[in-house]
Design an enzyme around this catalytic site. Structure first.
Site, PDB file in Angstrom:
ATOM      1  N   HIS A  87       7.104   0.049   6.430  1.00 41.60           N
ATOM      2  CA  HIS A  87       6.154   1.128   6.138  1.00 41.60           C
ATOM      3  C   HIS A  87       4.883   0.532   5.543  1.00 41.60           C
ATOM      4  O   HIS A  87       3.775   0.852   5.976  1.00 41.60           O
ATOM      5  CB  HIS A  87       6.772   2.139   5.168  1.00 41.60           C
ATOM      6  N   ASP A 116     -24.875  -3.783  21.358  1.00 41.51           N
ATOM      7  CA  ASP A 116     -23.412  -3.898  21.299  1.00 41.51           C
ATOM      8  C   ASP A 116     -23.094  -4.822  20.138  1.00 41.51           C
ATOM      9  O   ASP A 116     -23.992  -5.170  19.360  1.00 41.51           O
ATOM     10  CB  ASP A 116     -22.843  -4.464  22.616  1.00 41.51           C
ATOM     11  N   TRP A 152       6.660  -5.375   1.515  1.00 45.35           N
ATOM     12  CA  TRP A 152       5.497  -5.798   2.322  1.00 45.35           C
ATOM     13  C   TRP A 152       4.857  -7.046   1.738  1.00 45.35           C
ATOM     14  O   TRP A 152       4.137  -7.761   2.426  1.00 45.35           O
ATOM     15  CB  TRP A 152       4.476  -4.659   2.439  1.00 45.35           C
ATOM     16  N   SER A 179      -6.797 -11.703  14.342  1.00 41.57           N
ATOM     17  CA  SER A 179      -7.557 -10.547  14.787  1.00 41.57           C
ATOM     18  C   SER A 179      -8.601 -10.154  13.748  1.00 41.57           C
ATOM     19  O   SER A 179      -9.776  -9.937  14.071  1.00 41.57           O
ATOM     20  CB  SER A 179      -6.599  -9.384  15.052  1.00 41.57           C
ATOM     21  N   SER A 180      -8.174 -10.116  12.479  1.00 42.75           N
ATOM     22  CA  SER A 180      -9.099  -9.723  11.415  1.00 42.75           C
ATOM     23  C   SER A 180     -10.239 -10.719  11.272  1.00 42.75           C
ATOM     24  O   SER A 180     -11.389 -10.325  11.066  1.00 42.75           O
ATOM     25  CB  SER A 180      -8.362  -9.644  10.076  1.00 42.75           C
ATOM     26  N   HIS A 263      -5.165  -8.893  -3.691  1.00 42.13           N
ATOM     27  CA  HIS A 263      -6.073  -8.018  -4.400  1.00 42.13           C
ATOM     28  C   HIS A 263      -7.363  -7.751  -3.644  1.00 42.13           C
ATOM     29  O   HIS A 263      -7.754  -6.591  -3.491  1.00 42.13           O
ATOM     30  CB  HIS A 263      -6.330  -8.417  -5.846  1.00 42.13           C
ATOM     31  N   GLU A 265      -7.546  -7.648  -0.612  1.00 40.57           N
ATOM     32  CA  GLU A 265      -7.091  -6.757   0.460  1.00 40.57           C
ATOM     33  C   GLU A 265      -7.222  -5.290   0.050  1.00 40.57           C
ATOM     34  O   GLU A 265      -7.575  -4.437   0.865  1.00 40.57           O
ATOM     35  CB  GLU A 265      -5.636  -7.091   0.810  1.00 40.57           C
ATOM     36  N   TYR A 267      -9.498  -4.034  -1.711  1.00 40.35           N
ATOM     37  CA  TYR A 267     -10.902  -3.652  -1.524  1.00 40.35           C
ATOM     38  C   TYR A 267     -11.304  -3.708  -0.064  1.00 40.35           C
ATOM     39  O   TYR A 267     -12.216  -3.004   0.355  1.00 40.35           O
ATOM     40  CB  TYR A 267     -11.795  -4.517  -2.412  1.00 40.35           C
ATOM     41  N   SER A 278     -20.044   7.441   1.652  1.00 37.78           N
ATOM     42  CA  SER A 278     -21.472   7.341   1.331  1.00 37.78           C
ATOM     43  C   SER A 278     -22.359   7.853   2.457  1.00 37.78           C
ATOM     44  O   SER A 278     -23.562   8.053   2.257  1.00 37.78           O
ATOM     45  CB  SER A 278     -21.841   5.884   1.025  1.00 37.78           C
ATOM     46  N   HIS A 312      -3.052  -9.576 -12.148  1.00 41.60           N
ATOM     47  CA  HIS A 312      -2.627  -8.325 -12.777  1.00 41.60           C
ATOM     48  C   HIS A 312      -1.491  -7.676 -11.984  1.00 41.60           C
ATOM     49  O   HIS A 312      -0.915  -6.696 -12.433  1.00 41.60           O
ATOM     50  CB  HIS A 312      -3.807  -7.360 -12.987  1.00 41.60           C
ATOM     51  N   HIS A 313      -1.176  -8.224 -10.807  1.00 37.74           N
ATOM     52  CA  HIS A 313      -0.002  -7.760 -10.076  1.00 37.74           C
ATOM     53  C   HIS A 313       1.259  -8.463 -10.573  1.00 37.74           C
ATOM     54  O   HIS A 313       2.338  -8.194 -10.085  1.00 37.74           O
ATOM     55  CB  HIS A 313      -0.168  -8.028  -8.578  1.00 37.74           C
ATOM     56  N   THR A 338     -17.161   0.412 -10.040  1.00 40.10           N
ATOM     57  CA  THR A 338     -16.533   1.561  -9.378  1.00 40.10           C
ATOM     58  C   THR A 338     -17.069   2.854  -9.972  1.00 40.10           C
ATOM     59  O   THR A 338     -17.347   3.823  -9.256  1.00 40.10           O
ATOM     60  CB  THR A 338     -15.003   1.504  -9.523  1.00 40.10           C
ATOM     61  N   LYS A 341     -20.374   3.744  -8.563  1.00 41.65           N
ATOM     62  CA  LYS A 341     -20.288   4.382  -7.249  1.00 41.65           C
ATOM     63  C   LYS A 341     -19.924   5.858  -7.382  1.00 41.65           C
ATOM     64  O   LYS A 341     -20.530   6.725  -6.755  1.00 41.65           O
ATOM     65  CB  LYS A 341     -19.266   3.667  -6.374  1.00 41.65           C
ATOM     66  N   ARG A 460      11.062   1.634  -8.174  1.00 41.42           N
ATOM     67  CA  ARG A 460      10.746   1.811  -6.762  1.00 41.42           C
ATOM     68  C   ARG A 460      11.622   0.894  -5.909  1.00 41.42           C
ATOM     69  O   ARG A 460      12.311   0.018  -6.428  1.00 41.42           O
ATOM     70  CB  ARG A 460       9.280   1.531  -6.509  1.00 41.42           C
TER      71      ARG A 460
END
Lengths: 536, 283
Positions: A87, A116, A152, A179-180, A263, A265, A267, A278, A312-313, A338, A341, A460
């Site tokens: 998931h 293009d 994951w 790909s990315s 991390h 990722e 963002y 925006s 921090h993870h 943040t 924004k 979890r």
């Protein structure tokens, strides 16, 4: 979105701008396989991401069904683990990221007045690497030992103990990374080199800016993820000791490398969502975006800070207090840009001439709920609090407020906003609003209660729980099925609009002011801006 | 197609089948490796089939790009796109190596010292942390490679190759084709000599007991130098391709980004080697 095809297929050919561009070009399936058109590729990305969204969604529903009652009812614990794992992987890499790459493909050339993307063939490859990655990922369910139930994040040493399904998953991550990286190189090059005359960097729409920064993040961290899973692969099969303490390595090393990717990722997912919002909020406020320059600087600051907060993870993994303090303060610092924004979006609406069509509703849903997710992030950044809440449902609630109410709501806002431009057809506004309200209510039903579950200590990624948690879990599960069904309504709205939607206007939203609205007819010709517009 | 001509100052290619061939190739390649690593008999065959298709695809795709370039379809603006993209590609490679260097530094600064710390005394009472090490679990002893032997020679070879490719570039800029071809050829020979030295060094290392499985030292040593060696191999193949293009008369003094891109890449593997020499072989 297949209406895009119909509008421009030579058989219909009612649009004078087509003028035989298709002579000798492949038709039918081969048209999509070989296409070098940014609009076609954007469409494929968006449909792929929607399909993956449904696949990942079914996995989420499996999780929620199992958690409807305490005890083990529906699936085995091992299968439950694979559900949480895939998931996550499918939603992050298969649904959300390709959705925003789809937006990038469709919109960046239009917004900067380019004919293009800079590398149309590589663009095609970026997309067509996704289906093989999806095949590898899903094939792991059919292999001996089943898919990898490692989460994951694919932490060592659990990954060292999995069957062949782990290997296909690792290779899927490699292909997704390729790909990315190719997609990002294409996007950066397009933005830096393909702007129309007069389109200076500080005149670019905010969406383009956010993708420039996101693409930079992707190029910086996807190779690191590739390295991390490569180390896992060699530890599994070639006797290396990266994550093996007996050989002098350390499983914690994996976590450091993974979160150095992980991390940013977050963002990578959030920043394009900021970009869509925006564009949408100013359009329905009929005012220019408040604080454009500060928005650019805030987004850049978030990107830079995202590289220096990864641990921090990992507060509970065992690190010196000095390290915990550093990562805590650095993490809290992200709240500043943040906040800039969020205040800018609010100030954009201040004294605006507001209307509340579906895209605006989703953007406001984003603004409200993403801010809540940001606040719980701030709560989790506090070391003493996080030590209590690590791996509880509070964390699950937090990041789903950011990923679903943040990224997914923004993607919905973007689809409703640009759908008329892309297809030339208008969706059913009333159904769109119903879709929004169902999504909003069911989303909160799923995840708001999970804050309380987490605070009460429910862990979890566990298929069973203490009976005291039953009521909140049942609310969450009912919400999840409601949320899932609401997304079928979304599919119905899209298909209905494609089939029988009313023709859309060139400037469907009178506050929209980017080039695709101001310079291009609706529906758009297959090739746009072959001669660049001049931007004042 | 009307957009196949460079009328709009940017060349947009027609629909192309190369990418999807590449995707099939990579699916075969990765799927085959997954089979191979799990001892499936067909694994090597599927893997090599994938490699074959990939090579075929690259032959077609690069061939097409070369003919487009020589056909004058690439304007200045296309050239700038290639420059940006190669720079960002090299940046992604830098980050890939950064991950592995990060693993090396983490092992040396944190993982190994901690394994020798008081916390671990119950589990590994006899382990004394130091570098090189194969970790607390008993491994066969090994000898490390002396930095001032073959590695120092390799450093000299790569640094020299950086000079020779620059001389070749000057030849190209002055339209002195003889200088171009000779010095580019010299660069290729230096690259190949480097790879041969690496092969000799690896066989020495294995005979002295240093293997990929020799704990964290063997792991970081072979993975870092191995990935670098792979990149040098790719760089050498790229040099050989542009050498043949030079012999065929491709490139002009003001239009030769393929040459420059390969040169950038070559300098990149050179710089990575300097880091390897200092942090893997020397310190």
């Amino acid at each position: 979105m297949s209406a895009v095809i119909d509008n421009h297929a030579p058989a219909h050919g009612h649009d004078s701008h087509d003028h035989g561009d298709h002579h000798g070009a492949p038709h039918g399936l081969m048209r999509w396989v070989t296409t070098t058109n940014h609009k076609d590729i954007g469409t494929m990305y968006l449909w792929f991401s929607f399909i993956m969204f449904l696949v990942g969604g079914v996995m989420a529903l499996t999780i929620r069904a199992e958690l409807f009652e305490p005890g083990l009812q529906i699936v085995s614990p091992e299968f439950f683990n694979t559900m949480t794992t895939y998931h996550g992987l499918i939603m992050v890499f298969g649904a959300i990221m390709p959705a925003f790459v789809g937006f990038a493909n469709w919109l960046i050339p239009l917004m900067i007045g380019a004919p293009d993307m800079a590398f149309p063939r590589m663009n095609n490859w970026s997309f067509w690497l996704l289906p093989p990655a999806g095949i590898l990922l899903m094939s792991s369910f059919l292999l001996p030992g089943g898919a990898a139930g490692v989460g994951w994040t694919m932490y060592a040493p659990l990954t060292s103990q999995m069957g062949p399904g782990m290997d296909t998953t690792i290779f899927a991550v490699h292909l997704l990374g390729m790909s990315s990286i190719m997609g990002s190189i294409n996007i950066i090059t397009t933005i830096l080199n393909m702007r129309a005359p007069g389109m200076t960097m500080m005149k670019m729409p905010m969406f383009v800016w956010t993708w420039l920064i996101t693409a930079y993040l992707l190029i910086a961290v996807m190779p690191v993820l590739a390295g991390a899973v490569t180390m896992t692969l060699t530890d599994r099969h070639f006797g290396t000791s990266f994550f093996n303490a007996a050989g002098g390595g350390d499983p914690v090393l994996y976590q450091h490398i993974f979160w150095f990717f992980g991390h940013p990722e977050v963002y990578i997912i959030a920043i394009p969502a900021f970009g869509v919002v925006s564009q949408v909020i100013p359009a329905f406020s009929r005012k220019p975006l408040f604080g454009y320059a500060s928005m650019v600087y805030a987004t850049s600051s978030i990107a830079i800070l995202s590289f220096i907060v990864w641990a921090h993870h990992m507060y509970t993994v065992g690190m010196p207090v000095a390290g915990q303090l550093y990562f805590m303060y650095a993490t809290m610092l992200i709240a500043v840009p943040t906040g800039v924004k969020v205040f800018n979006w609010v100030a954009t609406m201040w004294k605006g001439s507001l209307t509340f069509e579906t895209p605006m509703l989703f953007a406001l849903g984003f603004l409200f709920l993403f801010t809540l997710g940001g606040f719980t992030g701030l709560v989790l950044s506090l070391v003493p609090v996080d030590v209590q809440l690590q791996d509880t449902y509070y964390v699950v609630a937090h990041f789903h407020y950011v990923m679903v109410a943040g990224a997914l709501f923004s993607a919905f806002a973007g689809v409703y906003f640009w759908f008329p431009k892309w297809t030339g057809k208008m969706y059913d506004e009333k159904l769109g609003k119903i879709h929004f309200w169902l999504t909003l209510v069911f989303f909160n039903m799923i995840f708001f209660v999970q804050h309380f579950l987490g605070l009460a200590g429910m862990p979890r990624r566990i298929p069973d729980y203490n009976p005291q948690f039953t009521e909140f879990n049942q609310i969450s599960t009912i919400g999840a099925f409601g949320f899932g069904l609401s997304q079928l309504l979304f599919l119905y709205i899209l298909l209905k609009a494609i089939k029988s939607g009313k023709p859309a206007e060139q400037k469907q939203w009178d506050g929209a002011d980017t080039l695709e609205w101001t310079h291009l007819p609706t529906p758009m010709p297959y090739h746009t801006f072959e001669n660049p517009p001049t931007v004042k | 197609m009307s957009n196949a001509t460079p009328t709009h100052n940017y060349y947009l290619p027609e629909p192309a089948g190369y990418p999807v061939i590449g995707s099939v190739a990579l699916l075969l390649f990765t799927g085959g490796m997954a089979m191979w690593f799990n001892s499936h008999a067909l694994g090597p065959w599927v893997t090599f089939a994938g490699v074959a298709v990939l090579v075929y695809m690259m032959y077609l795709w690069f061939g097409k790009v070369i003919s487009e370039s020589e056909g004058g379809l690439y304007t200045k603006r296309v050239d700038v796109s290639y420059r940006w993209s190669m720079s960002w590609f090299i940046f992604s490679e830098v980050m890939f190596f950064a991950g592995f260097f990060g693993a090396l530094f983490y092992a040396r600064l944190y993982a190994v010292p901690e394994l020798g710390g008081l916390d671990q005394k119950l589990l590994w009472p006899d382990f004394s942390p130091g570098w090189p090490t194969s970790g607390p679990m008993p491994h066969d002893p090994f000898e490390t490679v002396n930095a001032w032997g073959l590695p120092a020679l390799n450093t000299l070879l790569l640094l020299t190759s950086g000079v020779t490719i620059t001389i070749a570039h000057f030849g190209l800029l002055k339209n002195n084709r003889k200088q171009l071809i000779i010095w580019l050829g010299a660069t290729i020979l230096l690259g190949m000599t480097f790879l041969a030295c690496q092969a000799i060094e690896y066989s020495h290392a294995y005979s002295e007991g240093l293997k990929l499985t020799s704990g964290i030292y063997g792991t970081t040593f072979f993975m870092l130098t191995g990935f670098h060696g792979f990149h040098v191999t790719v760089g050498t193949i790229m040099l050989i391709v542009i050498w043949f293009r030079c012999v065929k008369g491709h490139f002009t003094p003001d239009h030769h980004f393929a040459f420059e891109g390969v040169a950038w890449y070559w300098h990149f593997v050179d710089v990575v080697w300097l880091f390897l020499f200092v942090f893997v072989y020397w310190l």
